[in-house]
Design a protein around this motif. Structure first.
Motif, PDB file in Angstrom:
ATOM      1  N   THR A 174       0.847  -1.198   0.000  1.00 42.27           N
ATOM      2  CA  THR A 174       0.000   0.000   0.000  1.00 42.27           C
ATOM      3  C   THR A 174       0.880   1.245   0.000  1.00 42.27           C
ATOM      4  O   THR A 174       1.755   1.403   0.858  1.00 42.27           O
ATOM      5  CB  THR A 174      -0.945   0.005   1.220  1.00 42.27           C
ATOM      6  N   ILE A 175       0.653   2.095  -0.987  1.00 40.53           N
ATOM      7  CA  ILE A 175       1.431   3.325  -1.095  1.00 40.53           C
ATOM      8  C   ILE A 175       0.542   4.502  -0.716  1.00 40.53           C
ATOM      9  O   ILE A 175      -0.473   4.764  -1.369  1.00 40.53           O
ATOM     10  CB  ILE A 175       1.923   3.536  -2.546  1.00 40.53           C
ATOM     11  N   TYR A 176       0.906   5.181   0.359  1.00 39.88           N
ATOM     12  CA  TYR A 176       0.196   6.411   0.714  1.00 39.88           C
ATOM     13  C   TYR A 176       0.932   7.556   0.030  1.00 39.88           C
ATOM     14  O   TYR A 176       1.995   7.984   0.491  1.00 39.88           O
ATOM     15  CB  TYR A 176       0.131   6.576   2.236  1.00 39.88           C
ATOM     16  N   ASN A 177       0.364   8.006  -1.072  1.00 36.83           N
ATOM     17  CA  ASN A 177       1.032   9.008  -1.902  1.00 36.83           C
ATOM     18  C   ASN A 177       0.602  10.432  -1.521  1.00 36.83           C
ATOM     19  O   ASN A 177      -0.331  10.621  -0.753  1.00 36.83           O
ATOM     20  CB  ASN A 177       0.698   8.703  -3.372  1.00 36.83           C
ATOM     21  N   LYS A 178       1.264  11.391  -2.088  1.00 31.26           N
ATOM     22  CA  LYS A 178       0.998  12.833  -1.904  1.00 31.26           C
ATOM     23  C   LYS A 178       1.193  13.265  -0.452  1.00 31.26           C
ATOM     24  O   LYS A 178       0.412  14.060   0.075  1.00 31.26           O
ATOM     25  CB  LYS A 178      -0.418  13.198  -2.387  1.00 31.26           C
ATOM     26  N   PRO A 217       6.086  24.111  14.678  1.00 30.67           N
ATOM     27  CA  PRO A 217       7.511  23.750  14.607  1.00 30.67           C
ATOM     28  C   PRO A 217       7.702  22.433  13.843  1.00 30.67           C
ATOM     29  O   PRO A 217       6.862  21.538  13.920  1.00 30.67           O
ATOM     30  CB  PRO A 217       7.906  23.571  16.081  1.00 30.67           C
ATOM     31  N   LYS A 218       8.824  22.365  13.142  1.00 30.16           N
ATOM     32  CA  LYS A 218       9.096  21.209  12.278  1.00 30.16           C
ATOM     33  C   LYS A 218       9.064  19.892  13.079  1.00 30.16           C
ATOM     34  O   LYS A 218       8.519  18.881  12.623  1.00 30.16           O
ATOM     35  CB  LYS A 218      10.478  21.391  11.643  1.00 30.16           C
ATOM     36  N   ALA A 219       9.654  19.968  14.286  1.00 30.78           N
ATOM     37  CA  ALA A 219       9.730  18.754  15.110  1.00 30.78           C
ATOM     38  C   ALA A 219       8.334  18.242  15.470  1.00 30.78           C
ATOM     39  O   ALA A 219       8.065  17.036  15.487  1.00 30.78           O
ATOM     40  CB  ALA A 219      10.530  19.042  16.386  1.00 30.78           C
ATOM     41  N   LYS A 220       7.436  19.190  15.730  1.00 29.74           N
ATOM     42  CA  LYS A 220       6.055  18.822  16.094  1.00 29.74           C
ATOM     43  C   LYS A 220       5.361  18.152  14.901  1.00 29.74           C
ATOM     44  O   LYS A 220       4.663  17.144  15.048  1.00 29.74           O
ATOM     45  CB  LYS A 220       5.302  20.099  16.520  1.00 29.74           C
ATOM     46  N   LYS A 221       5.589  18.737  13.702  1.00 26.31           N
ATOM     47  CA  LYS A 221       4.993  18.161  12.491  1.00 26.31           C
ATOM     48  C   LYS A 221       5.477  16.726  12.309  1.00 26.31           C
ATOM     49  O   LYS A 221       4.688  15.825  12.005  1.00 26.31           O
ATOM     50  CB  LYS A 221       5.408  18.981  11.258  1.00 26.31           C
ATOM     51  N   GLU A 222       6.776  16.534  12.484  1.00 22.29           N
ATOM     52  CA  GLU A 222       7.353  15.197  12.310  1.00 22.29           C
ATOM     53  C   GLU A 222       6.756  14.214  13.306  1.00 22.29           C
ATOM     54  O   GLU A 222       6.440  13.071  12.983  1.00 22.29           O
ATOM     55  CB  GLU A 222       8.886  15.232  12.461  1.00 22.29           C
ATOM     56  N   GLU A 223       6.614  14.711  14.544  1.00 25.55           N
ATOM     57  CA  GLU A 223       6.059  13.847  15.606  1.00 25.55           C
ATOM     58  C   GLU A 223       4.633  13.405  15.233  1.00 25.55           C
ATOM     59  O   GLU A 223       4.290  12.224  15.322  1.00 25.55           O
ATOM     60  CB  GLU A 223       6.054  14.637  16.919  1.00 25.55           C
ATOM     61  N   LEU A 224       3.828  14.369  14.795  1.00 25.83           N
ATOM     62  CA  LEU A 224       2.443  14.050  14.416  1.00 25.83           C
ATOM     63  C   LEU A 224       2.410  13.103  13.226  1.00 25.83           C
ATOM     64  O   LEU A 224       1.624  12.147  13.183  1.00 25.83           O
ATOM     65  CB  LEU A 224       1.677  15.340  14.059  1.00 25.83           C
ATOM     66  N   PHE A 225       3.282  13.354  12.259  1.00 21.43           N
ATOM     67  CA  PHE A 225       3.279  12.521  11.063  1.00 21.43           C
ATOM     68  C   PHE A 225       3.741  11.091  11.387  1.00 21.43           C
ATOM     69  O   PHE A 225       3.204  10.121  10.863  1.00 21.43           O
ATOM     70  CB  PHE A 225       4.159  13.141   9.969  1.00 21.43           C
ATOM     71  N   ASN A 226       4.707  10.987  12.286  1.00 16.30           N
ATOM     72  CA  ASN A 226       5.158   9.644  12.706  1.00 16.30           C
ATOM     73  C   ASN A 226       4.027   8.864  13.362  1.00 16.30           C
ATOM     74  O   ASN A 226       3.857   7.674  13.125  1.00 16.30           O
ATOM     75  CB  ASN A 226       6.339   9.752  13.680  1.00 16.30           C
ATOM     76  N   LYS A 227       3.264   9.572  14.203  1.00 19.35           N
ATOM     77  CA  LYS A 227       2.126   8.940  14.877  1.00 19.35           C
ATOM     78  C   LYS A 227       1.120   8.420  13.855  1.00 19.35           C
ATOM     79  O   LYS A 227       0.612   7.304  13.950  1.00 19.35           O
ATOM     80  CB  LYS A 227       1.419   9.962  15.785  1.00 19.35           C
ATOM     81  N   LEU A 228       0.834   9.271  12.869  1.00 21.16           N
ATOM     82  CA  LEU A 228      -0.124   8.901  11.814  1.00 21.16           C
ATOM     83  C   LEU A 228       0.378   7.664  11.061  1.00 21.16           C
ATOM     84  O   LEU A 228      -0.372   6.711  10.825  1.00 21.16           O
ATOM     85  CB  LEU A 228      -0.305  10.067  10.838  1.00 21.16           C
ATOM     86  N   GLN A 229       1.660   7.687  10.706  1.00 19.67           N
ATOM     87  CA  GLN A 229       2.218   6.551   9.962  1.00 19.67           C
ATOM     88  C   GLN A 229       2.082   5.264  10.761  1.00 19.67           C
ATOM     89  O   GLN A 229       1.715   4.221  10.233  1.00 19.67           O
ATOM     90  CB  GLN A 229       3.704   6.782   9.657  1.00 19.67           C
ATOM     91  N   LYS A 230       2.374   5.390  12.063  1.00 21.95           N
ATOM     92  CA  LYS A 230       2.324   4.202  12.919  1.00 21.95           C
ATOM     93  C   LYS A 230       0.906   3.627  12.941  1.00 21.95           C
ATOM     94  O   LYS A 230       0.706   2.421  12.774  1.00 21.95           O
ATOM     95  CB  LYS A 230       2.764   4.593  14.331  1.00 21.95           C
ATOM     96  N   SER A 231      -0.073   4.514  13.114  1.00 21.44           N
ATOM     97  CA  SER A 231      -1.444   3.993  13.224  1.00 21.44           C
ATOM     98  C   SER A 231      -1.921   3.426  11.884  1.00 21.44           C
ATOM     99  O   SER A 231      -2.653   2.438  11.852  1.00 21.44           O
ATOM    100  CB  SER A 231      -2.399   5.053  13.773  1.00 21.44           C
ATOM    101  N   ILE A 232      -1.474   4.014  10.779  1.00 21.66           N
ATOM    102  CA  ILE A 232      -1.878   3.480   9.469  1.00 21.66           C
ATOM    103  C   ILE A 232      -1.220   2.125   9.224  1.00 21.66           C
ATOM    104  O   ILE A 232      -1.862   1.175   8.764  1.00 21.66           O
ATOM    105  CB  ILE A 232      -1.535   4.480   8.333  1.00 21.66           C
TER     106      ILE A 232
END
Ligand SMILES: Nc1nc2c(ncn2[C@@H]2O[C@H](COP(=O)(O)OP(=O)(O)OP(=O)(O)O)[C@@H](O)[C@H]2O)c(=O)[nH]1
Ligand SMILES: [Mg+2]
Length: 397
Positions: free
Chosen positions: A319-323, A337-352
Motif C-alpha cells: 500500500t502506497i500512501y502518496n501525496k 515547529p518542524k519537530a512537532k509536524k514530524e512527531e504528528l506525522f510519525n504517529k499517523l504513519q504508525k497507526s496506518i
C-alpha cells in the motif's frame, strides 16, 4: 466513438446544476463529499457546476426523484439561468429521467452516464473503446424510447458522446443486436490479449491499482521512465499500459490501469472485466492511496471492495500512501515547529501501518520522497515471488 471525440478546448463549457438526496443511508456530510466528486467529474467532462440542490427524503420518489416543491424551485432556476444540464448524484430509473427532463426542459444525466461519458472521451485503444461502447449501449437500452427526442435544443455534448450520439434513434432490437456484436468483438480482443499476456513469458507481474487521481500513472512514470498520461482530472487513464521495469538487475512487468470510483456504474465493471484482468492476473498489487484526500479511508475501502468483486483481493498488496507533501501542507499549520509536524506525522504513519498486513510506504511521487524505499520494498517482494515460482532458476533474481 473515436470520430465523435472532440477536443476539450474547442468545446463549449456546459452550465450544470447538480442534485442529490440526504436520505436514510446518506448524511448531509456524505452528500457534500459526493457533490465534490460529482463537480470534479463534471469539470472533467467539460461542464461547470453553477449550483447544488439537495433535499432531505428518506428515499427517492420513484417517479419524480425529489418532491414537487423542489422540482419547481430547480426548474425555475434552470430557466432563468439558462442551464444546459442537470446532473443527478444517483442512478435514475428511465421513468425518473423522463419525468425530470420534461419538468426541467434540459438534459438530465445521472452519475453513471457522466462516468460513461468521461470513459468515452478517454478511451484510446480499440478494446477500451469497445468496452465503453458496450457499457453505454447496455445503459441506454432500457432508456432508448423517447430519450431526449422532445428536446430539440439539444445538439450533443455531455451524455451524447460515444454510443449515445449515434444510437439514440435506433430501436431496442437494433440495440440488442449491436450489444451482441460488441460482446463478440470483445471476446475476440480478449483472446488476442490473453495470448499476448501469455507470451510475456515468465516475468513476475505487478499492477498499480487505486482510486482515480491518486497518482498511479505518476508512479508508473517514475518507475518505468515512460510517458504515461497523468493529470489532475478523474480517469486520466482508461486503458492499460504495461512496461518492463528493471530494478538493480531484476526485471518484472508493471501495469497501470483504470482507477476506481464510488458508485462505479455496474455496466462499466462488467464490460471492463478484461481490462481489470491485468490486476487479477498479476502477482503483486501496488495499491495507491491519496493521503491528502479528506476521504482517503473511504476511497481505500472502495478499492478493496472492488478488488474483491473482481477476484483480485488475495494477493500481496503493497500500500502506497502518496501525496504526503500535499497532506503535510494541508494538515499542519505553517507556523507549527518542524519537530512537532514530524512527531504528528510519525504517529499517523504508525497507526496506518497497524491497519495493514502487507508493506506500507509513505510517498511523494512528484517530490521524489521515499522513492528508494518504494523501489527496495518492491524489489524484495518481486524477488520473493520469483523464489517461490522458480526455486532453482537463480538467473531471475
Ligand atoms: N502534490 C502531489 N501531487 C501528486 C503526487 N503524485 C501525483 N500527483 C498529482 O496528482 C494528479 C493525478 O495523478 P495521476 O498520476 O494522473 O493519477 P492516476 O491515479 O493515474 O489517475 P487516473 O488515471 O485518473 O485514475 C496529477 O496532477 C499528479 O501530478 C504527489 O506525490 N504529490
Ligand atoms: Mg492514470
Amino acid at each position: 466513438m473515436a470520430g465523435q471525440k472532440q477536443d476539450r478546448s474547442q468545446q463549449e463549457i456546459e452550465k450544470a446544476v447538480i442534485l442529490g438526496l440526504v436520505s436514510s443511508d446518506q448524511t448531509l456530510e456524505m452528500l457534500m463529499e459526493y457533490f465534490d466528486e460529482l463537480t470534479f467529474l463534471a469539470s472533467t467532462a467539460g461542464a461547470q457546476v453553477v449550483k447544488q440542490f439537495y433535499q432531505k427524503l428518506s428515499m427517492p420518489n420513484s417517479k419524480t426523484y425529489v418532491g414537487s416543491g423542489k422540482l419547481i424551485e430547480i426548474a425555475n432556476y434552470i430557466k432563468t439561468h439558462e442551464i444546459d444540464l442537470a446532473i443527478i448524484d444517483d442512478e435514475l430509473s428511465p421513468s425518473q429521467q423522463n419525468y425530470l427532463e420534461k419538468t426541467f426542459e434540459c438534459k438530465v444525466i445521472d452519475r453513471s452516464m457522466l462516468i460513461l461519458d468521461i470513459f468515452a472521451l478517454r478511451a484510446k485503444t480499440v478494446q477500451a473503446k469497445t468496452q465503453v461502447e458496450l457499457a453505454q449501449m447496455q445503459y441506454l437500452l432500457p432508456r432508448l424510447r423517447g430519450m431526449w427526442s422532445h428536446l430539440d435544443r439539444i445538439k450533443g455534448g455531455i451524455g451524447m458522446r460515444g454510443a449515445g450520439e449515434k444510437e439514440i434513434e435506433t430501436d431496442r432490437r437494433v440495440a440488442k443486436y449491436k450489444i451482441n456484436q460488441l460482446k463478440i468483438k470483445l471476446k475476440q480482443i480478449d483472446v488476442q490479449n490473453k495470448t499476448r499476456r501469455k507470451n510475456r513469458g515468465q516475468l513476475i507481474r505487478v499492477a498499480l491499482v487505486g482510486y482515480t487521481n491518486t497518482g498511479k500513472s505518476t508512479i508508473m512514470n517514475l518507475l518505468s521512465k515512460s510517458a504515461v498520461f497523468a493529470e489532475n482530472k478523474l480517469f486520466a487513464t482508461v486503458d492499460t499500459t504495461v512496461r518492463k521495469v528493471v530494478i538493480e538487475t531484476t526485471a518484472f512487468l508493471l501495469s497501470d490501469t483504470v482507477g476506481f470510483i464510488r458508485k462505479l456504474p455496474h455496466h462499466l465493471i462488467e464490460s471492463f472485466k478484461s481490462t481489470l484482468d491485468e490486476s487479477r492476473e498479476s502477482d503483486i498489487l501496488l495499491h495507491v492511496v491519496d493521503l491528502s484526500h479528506p476521504h482517503f479511508e473511504d476511497q481505500l475501502k472502495v478499492v478493496l471492495k472492488t478488488l474483491q468483486e473482481i477476484d483480485a483481493s488475495n494477493k500481496t498488496i503493497i500500500t502506497i500512501y502518496n501525496k504526503i507533501d500535499l497532506y503535510k501542507k494541508k494538515a499542519y499549520d505553517e507556523l507549527m515547529p518542524k519537530a512537532k509536524k514530524e512527531e504528528l506525522f510519525n504517529k499517523l504513519q504508525k497507526s496506518i501501518r497497524q491497519q495493514h498486513k502487507g508493506p506500507v510506504i509513505f510517498l511523494s511521487a512528484t517530490q521524489g520522497i521515499n522513492i528508494v524505499t518504494l523501489k527496495d520494498t518492491l524489489l524484495k517482494e518481486v524477488i520473493k515471488h520469483y523464489r517461490i515460482r522458480y526455486p532453482y532458476k537463480h538467473s531471475f533474481y
